[in-house]
Design a protein around this motif. Structure first.
Motif, PDB file in Angstrom:
ATOM      1  N   ASP A 286       0.929  -1.145   0.086  1.00 14.72           N
ATOM      2  CA  ASP A 286       0.038  -0.136  -0.089  1.00 14.72           C
ATOM      3  C   ASP A 286       1.122   1.054  -0.016  1.00 14.72           C
ATOM      4  OD1 ASP A 286      -2.139  -1.458  -0.144  1.00 14.72           O
ATOM      5  OD2 ASP A 286      -2.489  -1.389   2.111  1.00 14.72           O
ATOM      6  N   ILE A 287       1.955   1.220   0.651  1.00 12.89           N
ATOM      7  CA  ILE A 287       2.807   2.414   0.912  1.00 12.89           C
ATOM      8  C   ILE A 287       3.379   2.513  -0.578  1.00 12.89           C
ATOM      9  CG2 ILE A 287       4.945   3.289   1.644  1.00 12.89           C
ATOM     10  CD1 ILE A 287       4.202   1.715   4.373  1.00 12.89           C
ATOM     11  N   LYS A 288       3.944   1.440  -1.287  1.00 12.73           N
ATOM     12  CA  LYS A 288       4.628   1.745  -2.639  1.00 12.73           C
ATOM     13  C   LYS A 288       3.516   2.235  -3.542  1.00 12.73           C
ATOM     14  CE  LYS A 288       7.946  -2.082  -1.553  1.00 12.73           C
ATOM     15  NZ  LYS A 288       8.495  -3.514  -1.837  1.00 12.73           N
ATOM     16  N   SER A 289       2.216   1.801  -3.334  1.00 13.73           N
ATOM     17  CA  SER A 289       1.414   2.122  -4.345  1.00 13.73           C
ATOM     18  C   SER A 289       1.181   3.960  -4.373  1.00 13.73           C
ATOM     19  CB  SER A 289      -0.260   1.562  -3.929  1.00 13.73           C
ATOM     20  OG  SER A 289      -0.657   2.283  -2.918  1.00 13.73           O
ATOM     21  N   PHE A 290       1.673   4.511  -3.467  1.00 11.26           N
ATOM     22  CA  PHE A 290       1.742   5.981  -3.437  1.00 11.26           C
ATOM     23  C   PHE A 290       3.070   6.491  -4.076  1.00 11.26           C
ATOM     24  CE2 PHE A 290      -1.534   5.331  -0.174  1.00 11.26           C
ATOM     25  CZ  PHE A 290      -2.331   6.187  -0.743  1.00 11.26           C
ATOM     26  N   GLY A 291       3.927   5.497  -4.856  1.00  9.69           N
ATOM     27  CA  GLY A 291       5.280   5.954  -5.354  1.00  9.69           C
ATOM     28  C   GLY A 291       6.372   6.167  -4.351  1.00  9.69           C
ATOM     29  N   LYS A 292       6.163   5.549  -3.058  1.00 10.10           N
ATOM     30  CA  LYS A 292       7.273   5.892  -2.041  1.00 10.10           C
ATOM     31  C   LYS A 292       8.169   4.724  -2.144  1.00 10.10           C
ATOM     32  CE  LYS A 292       4.967   9.441  -0.774  1.00 10.10           C
ATOM     33  NZ  LYS A 292       5.400  10.781  -1.433  1.00 10.10           N
ATOM     34  N   GLU A 293       9.436   4.800  -1.698  1.00  6.14           N
ATOM     35  CA  GLU A 293      10.512   3.867  -1.767  1.00  6.14           C
ATOM     36  C   GLU A 293      10.685   3.506  -0.425  1.00  6.14           C
ATOM     37  OE1 GLU A 293      15.317   3.318  -2.823  1.00  6.14           O
ATOM     38  OE2 GLU A 293      14.169   5.050  -2.992  1.00  6.14           O
ATOM     39  N   VAL A 294      10.546   1.933  -0.059  1.00  6.36           N
ATOM     40  CA  VAL A 294      10.741   1.765   1.201  1.00  6.36           C
ATOM     41  C   VAL A 294      12.213   1.199   1.271  1.00  6.36           C
ATOM     42  CG1 VAL A 294      10.205  -0.372   2.902  1.00  6.36           C
ATOM     43  CG2 VAL A 294       8.401   0.517   1.345  1.00  6.36           C
ATOM     44  N   VAL A 295      12.891   1.992   1.938  1.00  2.00           N
ATOM     45  CA  VAL A 295      14.385   2.013   1.985  1.00  2.00           C
ATOM     46  C   VAL A 295      14.977   0.905   3.173  1.00  2.00           C
ATOM     47  CG1 VAL A 295      16.348   3.136   2.764  1.00  2.00           C
ATOM     48  CG2 VAL A 295      14.679   4.405   1.603  1.00  2.00           C
ATOM     49  N   ASP A 296      14.193   0.926   4.156  1.00  2.00           N
ATOM     50  CA  ASP A 296      14.305  -0.072   5.281  1.00  2.00           C
ATOM     51  C   ASP A 296      13.071  -0.511   5.836  1.00  2.00           C
ATOM     52  OD1 ASP A 296      15.687  -2.062   7.048  1.00  2.00           O
ATOM     53  OD2 ASP A 296      17.212  -0.299   7.508  1.00  2.00           O
ATOM     54  N   THR A 297      13.191  -1.514   6.632  1.00  2.00           N
ATOM     55  CA  THR A 297      11.793  -1.916   7.452  1.00  2.00           C
ATOM     56  C   THR A 297      12.353  -2.520   8.676  1.00  2.00           C
ATOM     57  OG1 THR A 297      11.922  -4.375   6.736  1.00  2.00           O
ATOM     58  CG2 THR A 297      10.590  -2.671   5.146  1.00  2.00           C
ATOM     59  N   TYR A 298      11.339  -2.624   9.780  1.00  2.00           N
ATOM     60  CA  TYR A 298      11.628  -3.004  11.158  1.00  2.00           C
ATOM     61  C   TYR A 298      10.364  -3.561  11.371  1.00  2.00           C
ATOM     62  CZ  TYR A 298      12.044  -3.333  16.303  1.00  2.00           C
ATOM     63  OH  TYR A 298      12.030  -3.704  17.398  1.00  2.00           O
ATOM     64  N   ILE A 299      10.393  -5.018  11.200  1.00  2.00           N
ATOM     65  CA  ILE A 299       8.984  -5.724  11.537  1.00  2.00           C
ATOM     66  C   ILE A 299       9.199  -6.658  12.595  1.00  2.00           C
ATOM     67  CG2 ILE A 299       7.444  -7.503  10.120  1.00  2.00           C
ATOM     68  CD1 ILE A 299       8.670  -6.272   7.662  1.00  2.00           C
ATOM     69  N   VAL A 300       8.084  -6.565  13.428  1.00  2.00           N
ATOM     70  CA  VAL A 300       7.993  -7.550  14.470  1.00  2.00           C
ATOM     71  C   VAL A 300       6.739  -8.460  14.497  1.00  2.00           C
ATOM     72  CG1 VAL A 300       9.254  -5.985  16.234  1.00  2.00           C
ATOM     73  CG2 VAL A 300       6.839  -6.066  16.096  1.00  2.00           C
ATOM     74  N   SER A 301       6.456  -9.435  15.207  1.00  2.00           N
ATOM     75  CA  SER A 301       5.321 -10.189  15.042  1.00  2.00           C
ATOM     76  C   SER A 301       4.267  -9.531  15.647  1.00  2.00           C
ATOM     77  CB  SER A 301       5.360 -11.473  15.952  1.00  2.00           C
ATOM     78  OG  SER A 301       5.616 -11.048  17.079  1.00  2.00           O
ATOM     79  N   ASP A 302       2.877  -9.982  15.297  1.00  2.00           N
ATOM     80  CA  ASP A 302       1.479  -9.304  15.716  1.00  2.00           C
ATOM     81  C   ASP A 302       1.577  -9.102  17.322  1.00  2.00           C
ATOM     82  OD1 ASP A 302      -0.704  -8.111  14.932  1.00  2.00           O
ATOM     83  OD2 ASP A 302      -1.950  -9.992  14.932  1.00  2.00           O
ATOM     84  N   HIS A 303       1.271  -7.785  17.609  1.00  2.00           N
ATOM     85  CA  HIS A 303       1.225  -7.596  18.895  1.00  2.00           C
ATOM     86  C   HIS A 303       2.444  -7.311  19.681  1.00  2.00           C
ATOM     87  CE1 HIS A 303      -3.002  -7.950  18.542  1.00  2.00           C
ATOM     88  NE2 HIS A 303      -2.850  -9.351  18.259  1.00  2.00           N
ATOM     89  N   GLN A 304       3.563  -7.457  18.952  1.00  2.00           N
ATOM     90  CA  GLN A 304       4.863  -7.421  19.569  1.00  2.00           C
ATOM     91  C   GLN A 304       5.462  -5.930  19.945  1.00  2.00           C
ATOM     92  OE1 GLN A 304       7.043  -9.986  20.432  1.00  2.00           O
ATOM     93  NE2 GLN A 304       8.194  -8.377  21.621  1.00  2.00           N
ATOM     94  N   SER A 305       6.142  -5.571  20.964  1.00  2.00           N
ATOM     95  CA  SER A 305       6.604  -4.409  21.080  1.00  2.00           C
ATOM     96  C   SER A 305       7.775  -4.055  20.450  1.00  2.00           C
ATOM     97  CB  SER A 305       6.604  -4.120  22.672  1.00  2.00           C
ATOM     98  OG  SER A 305       5.544  -4.433  23.360  1.00  2.00           O
ATOM     99  N   PHE A 306       7.931  -2.463  20.050  1.00  2.00           N
ATOM    100  CA  PHE A 306       8.959  -2.330  19.247  1.00  2.00           C
ATOM    101  C   PHE A 306      10.247  -1.724  20.354  1.00  2.00           C
ATOM    102  CE2 PHE A 306       5.267  -0.795  16.452  1.00  2.00           C
ATOM    103  CZ  PHE A 306       5.587  -1.635  15.594  1.00  2.00           C
ATOM    104  N   SER A 307      11.044  -1.717  19.712  1.00  2.00           N
ATOM    105  CA  SER A 307      12.406  -1.316  20.359  1.00  2.00           C
ATOM    106  C   SER A 307      12.803   0.199  19.810  1.00  2.00           C
ATOM    107  CB  SER A 307      13.680  -2.200  20.277  1.00  2.00           C
ATOM    108  OG  SER A 307      14.851  -1.419  20.606  1.00  2.00           O
TER     109      SER A 307
END
Length: 360
Positions: A286-307
């Protein structure tokens, strides 16, 4: 971190297509599938025969659920439903399991306006991410979160004396001990039955024929070619239910700091995506559909807290962070005072709820 990574690898295996799963995983998970199937089958028989009784809430009850592990768009559907109900002067309350709050069996929370207004235990709890999102979206909404939902509802009503016009069971399809007047099941138009395998080999919480219990079926993320016409007609014919196509459309970006929408052209092109939802690939698409470039990702499991430390380390080559609403409100302090701006991707859902609430 190693434990989290191992869990995420396991989650990827569970969500992946059957032909992509290694033989060792299929063999090991087969034992779990048998026991899981026996458990849900016995439970279903007990309810079907009336040997386990259903309990009744004091007013109209709507269940919104699914037969797979997450990723069907349940939260956007509930938000759209609540918006419709409030617009028609209906006073709803949400009854939730409270995933992510680490509640014991007897514990429950009452949440309103982004805060816990009551807990039957003195220990502190984190508000579940979905409950926080709903509470931030509708400050007037009361949310009751607890494993024993009926007991939690009865205790809260006894203590508060409040009256509600409608109860919404969040993720309630498997919670059969509570009677519902309207049972809505969501099927993702692209992968309605996940990888067609039961937990723990796959994402199915119940087999397809459990749809016979539903009153209506929502095909979420429907499009011109989804769901496939043959499958749509087959499900409709087999279960004789009301069936609705619910398109989801990425509609732009929201600035949570300024509390306003932002033009797509104002969002920098180099994006760092932070998310912990069941199917993160959809957010990336969905983000790419707006022409945006995903340079990096930080993906955790569902409901998991971020650092926050990891986020700060990974923002170097990006001009902004984009996340989902549920991810942001899970812990907004994580995103505060970063070196780059943070935006939420907006998802628009198109459905006229008068089709299921004709009397409102």
């Amino acid at each position: 971190m190693k434990g989290i990574n191992n869990f995420m690898e396991l989650q990827k295996l569970i969500y992946s297509a059957s032909e992509e799963q290694p033989i060792w995983f299929k063999l090991l998970s087969s034992f779990g599938v048998v026991f899981f199937w026996l458990g849900i089958s016995l439970r279903s028989i007990l309810f079907d025969l009336g040997l386990r009784k259903k309990k009744y809430l004091p007013s109209f009850c709507v269940s919104v659920g699914n037969i797979v592990l997450g990723g069907t768009g349940k939260t956007p559907v509930i938000i759209a439903m609540l918006r419709y109900l409030f617009a028609h002067s209906v006073k709803p309350v949400v009854l939730s399991r409270g995933y992510g709050a680490s509640l014991k069996k007897s514990e429950y929370l009452v949440i309103k306006n982004g805060k816990i207004i009551f807990s039957n235990e003195e220990k502190s709890h984190k508000i579940p991410d979905e409950s926080m999102l709903l509470s931030k979206t509708f400050p007037q909404l009361v949310i009751i979160a607890g494993a024993q939902r009926y007991k939690a509802a009865q205790q809260f009503l006894g203590n508060s004396g409040e009256h509600f016009d409608m109860w919404i069971l969040d993720d309630g399809f498997q919670h059969r001990c509570i009677h519902r007047d309207l049972d809505i099941v969501l099927l993702d138009a692209k992968r309605p039955f996940g990888n067609n395998s039961l937990i723990p080999r796959g994402t199915l919480r119940e087999l397809e024929f459990s749809l016979k219990r539903a009153h209506c079926i929502f095909w979420t993320r429907s499009g011109q070619d989804l769901p496939h016409l043959g499958l749509f007609e087959e499900v409709q014919k087999r279960y004789q239910k009301q069936v609705f196509k619910i398109p989801f459309t990425p509609s732009g970006f929201f600035n949570p700091i300024k509390n306003c929408d932002i033009e797509v052209c104002e969002v920098p092109d180099k994006v760092f995506v932070v998310t912990g939802i069941a199917v993160p690939d959809r957010l990336l698409e969905d983000i790419k559909s707006f022409g945006k470039e995903v340079v990096d990702t930080y993906i955790v499991s569902d409901h998991q807290s971020f650092s926050r430390k990891i986020i700060q380390e990974k923002i170097t080559y990006s001009d902004c962070i984009v996340t989902s609403a549920k991810d942001y409100w899970r812990d907004e302090a994580i995103f505060a005072d970063l070196l780059i701006p943070v935006y939420i991707l907006k998802i628009e859902l198109k459905f006229c709820f008068s089709r299921i609430f004709p009397s409102l």
